[in-house]
Motif scaffolding. Structure first.
Motif, mmCIF file in Angstrom:
data_model
loop_
_atom_site.group_PDB
_atom_site.id
_atom_site.type_symbol
_atom_site.label_atom_id
_atom_site.label_comp_id
_atom_site.label_asym_id
_atom_site.label_seq_id
_atom_site.Cartn_x
_atom_site.Cartn_y
_atom_site.Cartn_z
ATOM 1 N N PHE A 137 0.852 -0.741 -0.098
ATOM 2 C CA PHE A 137 -0.213 -0.388 0.375
ATOM 3 C C PHE A 137 0.878 1.441 0.022
ATOM 4 O O PHE A 137 1.556 1.119 0.809
ATOM 5 N N GLU A 173 1.591 4.274 1.711
ATOM 6 C CA GLU A 173 1.081 4.789 1.907
ATOM 7 C C GLU A 173 1.164 6.302 2.116
ATOM 8 O O GLU A 173 0.879 7.155 3.514
ATOM 9 N N LEU A 178 -4.953 -11.469 3.977
ATOM 10 C CA LEU A 178 -4.289 -12.887 5.371
ATOM 11 C C LEU A 178 -3.611 -14.308 3.618
ATOM 12 O O LEU A 178 -2.670 -14.079 4.088
ATOM 13 N N TYR A 192 0.173 -15.176 4.265
ATOM 14 C CA TYR A 192 0.669 -16.361 4.590
ATOM 15 C C TYR A 192 1.616 -17.190 3.432
ATOM 16 O O TYR A 192 2.630 -17.847 4.244
ATOM 17 N N GLU A 210 5.060 -15.330 4.221
ATOM 18 C CA GLU A 210 5.762 -16.004 5.111
ATOM 19 C C GLU A 210 6.357 -17.244 5.379
ATOM 20 O O GLU A 210 7.293 -17.851 5.732
ATOM 21 N N MET A 226 -0.320 -6.443 0.848
ATOM 22 C CA MET A 226 -1.541 -6.686 0.375
ATOM 23 C C MET A 226 -2.047 -8.216 0.146
ATOM 24 O O MET A 226 -2.370 -8.811 0.251
ATOM 25 N N LYS A 265 -7.418 -22.227 3.019
ATOM 26 C CA LYS A 265 -5.625 -23.211 3.423
ATOM 27 C C LYS A 265 -4.893 -23.877 3.239
ATOM 28 O O LYS A 265 -3.578 -24.544 2.319
ATOM 29 N N HIS A 311 -12.510 -19.827 3.731
ATOM 30 C CA HIS A 311 -11.661 -20.282 5.204
ATOM 31 C C HIS A 311 -12.786 -20.098 6.294
ATOM 32 O O HIS A 311 -13.649 -19.415 6.227
ATOM 33 N N GLU A 340 -12.911 -20.242 10.543
ATOM 34 C CA GLU A 340 -13.041 -19.633 11.950
ATOM 35 C C GLU A 340 -11.355 -19.995 11.780
ATOM 36 O O GLU A 340 -10.204 -18.825 12.302
ATOM 37 N N GLU A 395 -8.934 -21.321 10.661
ATOM 38 C CA GLU A 395 -8.233 -22.022 9.553
ATOM 39 C C GLU A 395 -7.747 -20.372 9.636
ATOM 40 O O GLU A 395 -6.531 -19.829 9.326
ATOM 41 N N ILE A 396 -8.171 -19.455 10.045
ATOM 42 C CA ILE A 396 -7.969 -17.606 9.616
ATOM 43 C C ILE A 396 -7.097 -17.599 11.285
ATOM 44 O O ILE A 396 -6.271 -16.890 10.908
ATOM 45 N N GLU A 431 -5.120 -19.958 11.802
ATOM 46 C CA GLU A 431 -4.022 -20.636 12.628
ATOM 47 C C GLU A 431 -3.642 -19.757 11.156
ATOM 48 O O GLU A 431 -1.533 -20.037 11.450
ATOM 49 N N MET A 432 -4.007 -18.712 10.157
ATOM 50 C CA MET A 432 -3.102 -18.222 8.900
ATOM 51 C C MET A 432 -2.828 -17.136 9.719
ATOM 52 O O MET A 432 -1.684 -17.120 9.843
ATOM 53 N N LEU A 433 -3.520 -16.219 10.603
ATOM 54 C CA LEU A 433 -2.995 -14.982 11.742
ATOM 55 C C LEU A 433 -2.135 -15.130 12.086
ATOM 56 O O LEU A 433 -1.107 -14.429 12.303
ATOM 57 N N THR A 493 0.461 -16.934 11.799
ATOM 58 C CA THR A 493 1.627 -17.330 11.013
ATOM 59 C C THR A 493 2.245 -16.392 10.719
ATOM 60 O O THR A 493 3.226 -15.868 10.575
ATOM 61 N N VAL A 494 1.640 -15.660 10.063
ATOM 62 C CA VAL A 494 1.563 -14.246 9.452
ATOM 63 C C VAL A 494 2.013 -12.887 11.275
ATOM 64 O O VAL A 494 2.804 -12.164 10.438
ATOM 65 N N LEU A 538 -7.617 -10.375 11.697
ATOM 66 C CA LEU A 538 -8.165 -9.898 9.989
ATOM 67 C C LEU A 538 -7.544 -8.352 9.787
ATOM 68 O O LEU A 538 -7.572 -7.691 9.326
ATOM 69 N N GLU A 539 -7.965 -7.439 10.375
ATOM 70 C CA GLU A 539 -7.906 -6.070 10.735
ATOM 71 C C GLU A 539 -6.892 -5.799 10.516
ATOM 72 O O GLU A 539 -6.183 -4.531 10.219
ATOM 73 N N LEU A 560 -4.450 -7.027 9.310
ATOM 74 C CA LEU A 560 -3.241 -7.000 8.445
ATOM 75 C C LEU A 560 -3.463 -5.533 7.360
ATOM 76 O O LEU A 560 -2.466 -5.418 6.853
ATOM 77 N N PHE A 561 -4.161 -4.384 7.764
ATOM 78 C CA PHE A 561 -4.018 -3.861 6.895
ATOM 79 C C PHE A 561 -3.516 -2.638 7.672
ATOM 80 O O PHE A 561 -3.584 -1.414 7.319
ATOM 81 N N THR A 592 -0.840 -1.401 7.913
ATOM 82 C CA THR A 592 -0.688 -0.563 7.204
ATOM 83 C C THR A 592 -0.457 1.041 6.732
ATOM 84 O O THR A 592 -0.726 2.478 5.384
ATOM 85 N N ILE A 593 -1.794 0.786 6.213
ATOM 86 C CA ILE A 593 -3.239 1.553 5.704
ATOM 87 C C ILE A 593 -2.838 3.047 6.574
ATOM 88 O O ILE A 593 -4.013 2.944 7.421
#
Lengths: 131, 485, 444
Positions: free
Chosen positions: B227, B229, B360, B364, B367, B382, B436, C6, C8, C10-11, C13-15, C17-18, C23-24, C26-27, C29-30
Motif C-alpha cells: 500500500f 502509505e 491474509l 501467509y 511468511e 496486501m 488454506k 476459510h 474461523e 483456519e483464519i 491458524e493463518m493469522l 503464521t503471519v 484480520l483488521e 493486516l491493514f 500499514t494503511i
C-alpha cells in the motif's frame, strides 16, 4: 549469459557507451553492436533498419534490435548519412548473435571523421563494462 | 504432503479446423428460403471465403478437445500476480444470459429498455459507493481503455483550465500499460523511482512535479503488493501544482470496504471488473474497465450517461464537456451484468471479507516462502507478494524454470519477471477464494521444486513434461512469423 | 458466503503464521486518513435464488421481449446462434483462463485464436488478422492510428460519413488529445461515400470507408480504393455486418490495406451492444505496425506443432509509450465464439446464410415499394436499407410494436437531412410473414 572475461572485444573497432561499434572501411564507416550487447539481448528476432539516405546526428536513434521480449534502440556512434544496410539481417537476424562483428548493421558516410577518434577502444570499453 | 494435482490425463490430438471436414457438411441449421432467392449484381459479387465445412459434432469435438489443453480457475490454483484470478461464480453467467437482457438491442428508445438501463444505473452507484468516488462511467471495455478514458479526462480538465500539459509522472511500480495509455494524450511519461521500501517517495515526487505535468498515475496497492502509505502527501503535492491523481484500480481486490480512494486524493480511477468483481477472463477477455471520478470531473465523463428521473431511467446525451464515446454502445454490457450479480450476491460485509482473506492468503504465502525464496521487500503485503530467484542464482536455476516446473505439478505459474523493479520477479496473488489446505499444498510444491533445484535441476530445465506440449520455441515464432494457417 | 472457503479455525491458524492478531490488523500499514468510514452502502447480500427473482423483475421491465422481431441492425444484428456455440463457449477451461502467457497451459486458447485469426483473414481477404480489439469503434480508431503511424509524415485522416456514427464518435474521442485532424467525407445521392473532393483535403494519411455502410449501402470499394491510393493514403475499410462477405467481394479483393469492424454478427448475442468483437486485419507488409495480440505457430522441444503469443515487442508491456497500442485484455472468448460460428457455418453455410439475408431485404424492398414507400437509395444493399414513408410512420410503428415487431430505426439523430427515414434490417430471423405484416400496415 557470458562473464565479462568471455566477451569477444576485437581491437580493430571502436565502441560506444550504448554498446555499438564502429569501424572505418575505406571512405565509409560500418556500424554494429558489441558481443556484450548481443549477449544481453539474447536471441535477436528482428532488426529495424533506417532507410538508405537518412541522416542522423551522433547519438541519435537510427533503428532497433528486438528479442522475443525486449527492444533495444540503436544509436549512431557518429553523425552521418546511411549509405547501406545489411540486407542479410532482414531474413536472418540471428547472424548478429553468431558473429556481431562480421555482421554489421548499417554503413554510413560520416559527416565528421574526428568523431570516430572520440569513441572508446576495446580496453576503455572493457573498463566501462567492469564499471 | 498430499499428491499434487498435476497428471497427464487422456488428452486427445486434434488438427486445425481446416485440416478436417468435407465440402457440403453443415454445423448449424439455416432456415429454408421463404422469399425468392436473389443475387447481387455481378460487379459486386464475391466467391465467399474458403472455410472448411464441418458437421455439428465435428465442431463440438474440435473445441472440446482444445479445451482439454487449457487450464482455468475452475481447473486449479491460478496465482497470477496482478490478475486476481478468483473464482468466477456460475450464477453470474446465468444472469448475463437472461433472455431479455441477452437479446436487448442497444439502439432502441429508453422506454423499451428500462431493465438494462436500471442495471447500469445501479452498478454505477455500487461502484461509486465501493470506491468513495462521486460519478462513474461503465463504457471502457478493459483496464487499458479505462486508463485512456482517465487520461482523456485529465486532458479535458487541463484544457478547461486553459492549461496545456505534456508530461505525466509514472512510478516504476505502476502497471505496464500506463505509459502507453498516457502517450495517446501526448503525455511524455516521467518515471518516478520507488524508494528502498518499495514506496513512492514524497521528496522524489516533489522534485519532479511541475506545472507542465498533468498529474500522476498511481497503482495502489502497487505492483509490489504494497500500500502506498504516502499517497495523501503525494496527492497534495500534485494538486498544489494543478495536477490530477489517477488511481489504477487493478489491485482493488485488496482494499474493498477498507480504503476510501477519494480520501487518498485520487481524482480518477478505473476498476477491472474482470479482476476484483469476479467476471471471467475468457482466455484474454472481454474485461470491463469502468472509470470513477470525483465530483469536479463528472462533467467530462463519456456520453451517454445513465440518469434516473423518478422511477424512469434514461440515457443523458446532453453534456457538452464530455470527452465523447469510447465504445460503440454501452461497454461490454454482459460483463457489467456479471459484476452486478457478484456485488448483489456478496453485499458489503462479504466484499470487505473478500479483501481481508485475499490479504491474509498473500501474507501467509509470504511468511511461509520467505525462507526459501528471496523476498526483496520484507514488509506486510496486501493481496500479492513478490519474490525473486536471487537465492537460486548459484544453482543456475531461474524464475522461468521454477514457473515451468509448477505446470508439471498442476499449478498455473505466478506472474514472472514483473514488476521490473525486481530482477527475476515471482509475483504471487492467491486471491480469497483459495482455501488454506490448497494454499499449503501449493507452498509445499514450491518448496519441493526448490529442493529439486538443488538436487536435480535438470527436472526444472526440462519442465514441463506433463503438459500437452513441452517448452515452445518463442524465438522461432518471432523470427519466422506464421500468423495465419 | 459460499465463495469464501476459510473457516474461523483456519483464519486463526493463518493469522498466527503471519503474526497478526486479527484480520483488521493486516491493514495496519494503511494510514487512518485513507480509511473508509463505516460499511460500503450496498443492498443486503442475496442468495442465489433471491438473485434469480431480482433479475426476473428486471427482465420484466424490458418492453422489448425475446418474442419481438427486431428489424433493427445498425451495427448489432440478430442472427440465430446454435446452442453448440453457447455450450462450447461456456466450457470453463476456455472461460476461466487468463491471457495465454504460459503457452504450455493454454494450447486450447492459442490454437482456437490462431484458427480465428486465419478464418478472419480468409473472410476479409487479408494476410494477417489479430486476436481482436474491443469493438468496432475501437478497432476503427486503432486502424486510423495505425494509418498515421505508417504514413507518419501526414497528420490528417479521412472518415466517410457512411461509417457508423458511434464509431466515428469513438474515433473523435481517441484522437481529441492528439495533433491529428479528422476530415469527414460526405455521402452522395446514391448513398455511397462521395470521394469527388478527396484531393481538396490535402495529404491524408489514411481514409476509412464502411461497407455495407451505416445506411445499408454496399460501397464500390474497388473504385474507392483506386482513388484513395492515388492520393498516397492508406485504404481502410470497416464493417458492422461481416456476413456480407459471404456474398459480396471481400475488402482484400477491393484493395484494402487495413480492414476492421464489429464482429458481433458472428455468433454473439446482442446483449445491449456488448461484449462485441473488434475484428482487425491487414496486409503482410504492415504486420509490425498492428495493434493487439497475435498468435503464431511454432514448435515445442520435441518438434511438435504448437502456438504462442508472438511479435509482442509491438505491445505496451514491452515498448511502453512507443507501443502500437495500449490494449492488453481484448475480447478473447468472443473471438473464440466467432471462430466457432464461422466453423459451424462453413464456407457453404456462410454463403447460403448471406444469400438468405440479402434475399429477405430484396423482398422487403420490393414489397414496400409496391406499398408506396420510397427506398431512399437505388444502390445495392445487403440486409439493411433506408426507407421513407409517404405519410407519418410513427403511429404505424407503435402499432407494429404492440404486435411484436420493432419496425426500423429513425436515423434523423445521426443524419438530420434524413430525419424522415427509417433504417430496416432483415436477417434470417425475420420471416416473410413478419415482412408482409409490416407491408400490410404501410399499405393501409
Amino acid at each position: 549469459m557470458k562473464e565479462l572475461n568471455e566477451l569477444n572485444l576485437p581491437a580493430n573497432v571502436r565502441y560506444t557507451e550504448d554498446h555499438e561499434w564502429a569501424k572505418i572501411v575505406g571512405s565509409t564507416v560500418r556500424i554494429g553492436v558489441s558481443d556484450y550487447a548481443q549477449d544481453q539481448l539474447g536471441d535477436i528476432v528482428f532488426v529495424e533498419f533506417p532507410e538508405v539516405g537518412d541522416s542522423f546526428e551522433q547519438g541519435e536513434e537510427f533503428g532497433s534490435l528486438e528479442s522475443v521480449k525486449a527492444v533495444s534502440e540503436l544509436y549512431l556512434p557518429l553523425s552521418g548519412e546511411i549509405v547501406a544496410i545489411n540486407e542479410d539481417l532482414a531474413d536472418s537476424p540471428e547472424l548478429i548473435n553468431e558473429d556481431p562483428y562480421v555482421n554489421w548493421i548499417v554503413e554510413i558516410k560520416p559527416a565528421d571523421k574526428s568523431e570516430f577518434e572520440e569513441l572508446m577502444n576495446a580496453e576503455q570499453y572493457m573498463d566501462m563494462l567492469e564499471g | 504432503m498430499k499428491t499434487a494435482p498435476g497428471a497427464s490425463g487422456l488428452i486427445m490430438n486434434e488438427p486445425l479446423l481446416w485440416e478436417k471436414g468435407k465440402k457440403g457438411r453443415k454445423g448449424m441449421s439455416i432456415p429454408a428460403a421463404d422469399v425468392p432467392l436473389a443475387t447481387p449484381e455481378a460487379a459486386l459479387a464475391g466467391a465467399g471465403p474458403d472455410f472448411p465445412d464441418l458437421s455439428e459434432i465435428d465442431v463440438i469435438r474440435h473445441y472440446t478437445r482444445l479445451s482439454q489443453w487449457n487450464f482455468g480457475v475452475d481447473t486449479g490454483l491460478y496465482p497470477l500476480g496482478s490478475c486476481t484470478m478468483k473464482y468466477n461464480p456460475k450464477t453470474n453467467e446465468k444472469q448475463a444470459a437472461t433472455p431479455a437482457i441477452a437479446a436487448a438491442h442497444p439502439m432502441l428508445d429508453d422506454e423499451y429498455v428500462q431493465g438494462t438501463l436500471r442495471i447500469m444505473y445501479e452498478l454505477q452507484q455500487y461502484l461509486i459507493n465501493i470506491t468513495g468516488m462521486a460519478a462513474a462511467t461503465l463504457q471502457p471495455s478493459a483496464g487499458a481503455q479505462g486508463e485512456l478514458t482517465g487520461m482523456l479526462i485529465f486532458d479535458a480538465y487541463h484544457k478547461s483550465k486553459g492549461s496545456k500539459r505534456n508530461k505525466i509522472l509514472i512510478p516504476d511500480t505502476a502497471h505496464g500499460t500506463n505509459p502507453a495509455s498516457a502517450a495517446l494524450c501526448g503525455y511524455k511519461p516521467v518515471p518516478v523511482a520507488s524508494n528502498a521500501e518499495g514506496m513512492l517517495d514524497v521528496e522524489t515526487v516533489k522534485a519532479l512535479m511541475d506545472e507542465e505535468t498533468a498529474g500522476i498515475m498511481v497503482t495502489n496497492p502497487n505492483t509490489l503488493g504494497l500500500f502506498e502509505e504516502n499517497i495523501r502527501a503525494v496527492a497534495e503535492i500534485v494538486h498544489a501544482k494543478g495536477g490530477l491523481v489517477y488511481g489504477d484500480g487493478a489491485n482493488m481486490n485488496a482494499i474493498m470496504g477498507i480504503v476510501d480512494l477519494s480520501k487518498c486524493g485520487v481524482d480518477v480511477m478505473h476498476l477491472n471488473l474482470h479482476k476484483t468483481f469476479s467476471t471471467p477472463h475468457g482466455g484474454g477477455g472481454p474485461g470491463a474497465g469502468p472509470v470513477c471520478v470525483v465530483e469536479k470531473l463528472a462533467r467530462f465523463l463519456p456520453i451517454p450517461h445513465v440518469k434516473k428521473d423518478g422511477d424512469t431511467y434514461r440515457l443523458d446525451w446532453d453534456n457538452p464537456d464530455s470527452i465523447g464515446r469510447v465504445h460503440g454502445y454501452h461497454g461490454n454490457y454482459g460483463v457489467l451484468v456479471k459484476a452486478y450479480s457478484y456485488i448483489l450476491s456478496m453485499g458489503a460485509a462479504n466484499l470487505k471479507k473478500a479483501s481481508q482473506l485475499a490479504v491474509l492468503n498473500a501474507n501467509y504465502i509470504k511468511e511461509r516462502l520467505k525462507g526459501a525464496l528471496h523476498l526483496p521487500y520484507d514488509r506486510p503485503c496486501m493481496h500479492e507478494c513478490v519474490f525473486s530467484d536471487e537465492k537460486q542464482h548459484e544453482l543456475k536455476v531461474a524464475t522461468l524454470d521454477i514457473a515451468k516446473r509448477l505446470i508439471d505439478y498442476g499449478y498455473h505459474p505466478p506472474t514472472v519477471y514483473f514488476p521490473l523493479v525486481v530482477h527475476g520477479a515471482i509475483m504471487i496473488e492467491p486471491t480469497e477464494t483459495e482455501c488454506k489446505e490448497d494454499i499449503d499444498q501449493f507452498i509445499d510444491t514450491i518448496l519441493l521444486i526448490l529442493q529439486e533445484a538443488k538436487e536435480n535441476p535438470q527436472l526444472l530445465y526440462d519442465a514441463p513434461v506433463m503438459a500437452k506440449r513441452k517448452r515452445l520455441d518463442e524465438t522461432l515464432a518471432a523470427r519466422k512469423p506464421c500468423l495465419c494457417g | 458466503m459460499r465463495y469464501l472457503p476459510h473457516t474461523e479455525e483456519e483464519i486463526a491458524e493463518m493469522l498466527a503464521t503471519v503474526g497478526s492478531d486479527s484480520l483488521e490488523g493486516l491493514f495496519d500499514t494503511i494510514p487512518a486518513d485513507c480509511r473508509m468510514t463505516g460499511e460500503i452502502e450496498l443492498p443486503p447480500a442475496m442468495t442465489e435464488w433471491q438473485l434469480d427473482d431480482h433479475m426476473a423483475g428486471i427482465s420484466a421491465q424490458m418492453k422489448v421481449t425475446t418474442c419481438h422481431k427486431v428489424m433493427v441492425g445498425a451495427g448489432i444484428y440478430h442472427h440465430f446462434v446454435p446452442e453448440s456455440i453457447r455450450t462450447l463457449a461456456s466450457r470453463s477451461e476456455f472461460l476461466t483462463a487468463y491471457t495465454p502467457y504460459q503457452p504450455e497451459m493454454a494450447q486450447g486458447t492459442l490454437q482456437g485464436i490462431f484458427e480465428y485469426q486465419t478464418l478472419t483473414a480468409r473472410l476479409l481477404g487479408m494476410d494477417v488478422a489479430n486476436a481482436s480489439i474491443y469493438d468496432g469503434g475501437a478497432a476503427l480508431a486503432e486502424a486510423l492510428l495505425m494509418g498515421l503511424r505508417i504514413n507518419k509524415k501526414r497528420k490528417k485522416i479521412g472518415v466517410s460519413k457512411g461509417i457508423h456514427p458511434h464509431h466515428r464518435q469513438v474515433v473523435r474521442t481517441y484522437l481529441q488529445a492528439t495533433e491529428f485532424e479528422i476530415v469527414e467525407l460526405p455521402i452522395g445521392a446514391d448513398g455511397r461515400t462521395d470521394l469527388g473532393e478527396l484531393a481538396d483535403h490535402g495529404e491524408l494519411a489514411a481514409v476509412a470507408i464502411q461497407s455495407p455502410n451505416f445506411l445499408g449501402v454496399i460501397e464500390d470499394l474497388t473504385q474507392a480504393g483506386v482513388a484513395i491510393h492515388e492520393t498516397g493514403a492508406i485504404f481502410i475499410t470497416s464493417f458492422t455486418e461481416p456476413l456480407a462477405y459471404g456474398l459480396v467481394k471481400n475488402p482484400g479483393e477491393c484493395g484494402a490495406d487495413i480492414v476492421c469492424g464489429e464482429g458481433q454478427s458472428l455468433g454473439l448475442s446482442r446483449s445491449f451492444g456488448g461484449p462485441g468483437l473488434g475484428m482487425f486485419a491487414c496486409k503482410d507488409a504492415f504486420t509490425r505496425n498492428m495493434p493487439g495480440r497475435l498468435v503464431g505457430e511454432t514448435v515445442d522441444r520435441d518438434g511438435r506443432r504448437g502456438f504462442v503469443l508472438t511479435l509482442s515487442t509491438r505491445e505496451q508491456h514491452i515498448r511502453r509509450e512507443k507501443a502500437t497500442s495500449n490494449i492488453c485484455s481484448n475480447q478473447g472468448i468472443c473471438a473464440m465464439m466467432a471462430g466457432m460460428y464461422m466453423a459451424s457455418l462453413g464456407g457453404t453455410g456462410l454463403r447460403e446464410l448471406a444469400q438468405l439475408n440479402f434475399s429477405k431485404a430484396e423482398y422487403m424492398k420490393a414489397e414496400l415499394k409496391k406499398a408506396g414507400a420510397e427506398i431512399v437509395f437505388d444502390s445495392p444493399t445487403f440486409n439493411e436499407f433506408l426507407v421513407r414513408f409517404p405519410k407519418d410512420f410513427e403511429t404505424t410503428r407503435k402499432k407494429l410494436f404492440d404486435e411484436g415487431i420493432v419496425a426500423g430505426l429513425k436515423v434523423g439523430k445521426y443524419y438530420p437531412q434524413l430525419k424522415d427515414c427509417y433504417l430496416f434490417c432483415t436477417t434470417e430471423t425475420v420471416t416473410k410473414a413478419d415482412i408482409d405484416k409490416v407491408v400490410q400496415e404501410v399499405s393501409r
